[in-house]
Design an enzyme around this catalytic site. Structure first.
Site, mmCIF file in Angstrom:
data_model
loop_
_atom_site.group_PDB
_atom_site.id
_atom_site.type_symbol
_atom_site.label_atom_id
_atom_site.label_comp_id
_atom_site.label_asym_id
_atom_site.label_seq_id
_atom_site.Cartn_x
_atom_site.Cartn_y
_atom_site.Cartn_z
ATOM 1 N N ASP A 1 43.094 13.455 3.993
ATOM 2 C CA ASP A 1 43.273 14.440 2.929
ATOM 3 C C ASP A 1 43.249 13.868 1.512
ATOM 4 O O ASP A 1 43.597 14.580 0.570
ATOM 5 C CB ASP A 1 44.598 15.175 3.127
ATOM 6 N N SER B 1 42.120 24.192 10.305
ATOM 7 C CA SER B 1 42.078 22.735 10.169
ATOM 8 C C SER B 1 42.981 21.994 11.154
ATOM 9 O O SER B 1 42.806 20.801 11.358
ATOM 10 C CB SER B 1 42.440 22.326 8.741
ATOM 11 N N HIS C 1 49.163 19.867 7.732
ATOM 12 C CA HIS C 1 48.416 18.764 8.342
ATOM 13 C C HIS C 1 49.362 17.736 8.944
ATOM 14 O O HIS C 1 50.552 17.712 8.649
ATOM 15 C CB HIS C 1 47.491 18.099 7.320
#
Length: 178
Positions: free
Chosen positions: A122, A55, A95
């Protein structure tokens, strides 16, 4: 060859085996103390983590080993790469911070994150929350070593490999003659 090792162990006796067991326990306790000391210095419960997904590509690859710290007072900024954990979630997520909101009265910071390789933010991962609190952040990425974490990924994907490796290492320590 294996029978020779067993004969050698019998010849050395119980005292030698106990000494080797103590050496093994000392190695384990030293590793634990180093981990806890690193946790205190970096102000995070997990100072080292392995990236398990794609990701964050191309910035961070699957299998990279990340080094984290948690700033004690400085707020997180846009663009910081963080590791966060939602209560009830199985694994932490790596992230980037894409939005922050600071509350001056309560000294609280609200954070929105997104994976570089993902199309959406998210919010869907936050279990009903709109933003993360700073208390959800495990740490901020300070550096990384590429591909070193693949060893961990392989051991998690193939548990028998993990047990075989532990058996070989443990046997090596116990059978060492020094």
């Amino acid at each position: 060859m294996f029978s020779e090792e067993i004969a050698t162990i019998r010849r050395l006796g119980v005292r030698h085996l106990l000494l080797q067991g103590l050496n093994f326990a000392m190695v384990l306790s030293t590793a634990l103390m180093m981990w806890k000391g690193l946790s205190i210095v970096t102000n995070t419960e997990s100072p080292i983590v392995v990236v398990l997904s794609e990701s964050m590509e191309p910035a961070i690859q699957r299998g990279d080993l990340l080094f984290l710290s948690m700033p004690r007072t400085a707020p997180l900024a846009l663009g910081d790469i963080t590791v966060y954990k939602i209560p009830g979630a199985a694994i932490p997520i790596v992230h980037r911070v894409i939005e922050t909101h600071d509350e001056k009265d309560s000294n609280e910071q609200w954070i929105l994150t997104k994976g570089d390789n993902n199309h959406a933010d998210d919010v869907g991962l936050y279990n009903g929350m709109r933003y993360l609190r700073r208390s959800h952040i495990v740490g901020k990425v300070q550096g990384y070593v590429p591909y070193v974490g693949y060893v961990t990924i392989l051991m998690n994907d193939y548990p028998k490999l993990k047990y075989a490796l532990l058996a070989v290492l443990g046997g090596g320590i116990l059978l060492q003659r020094e």
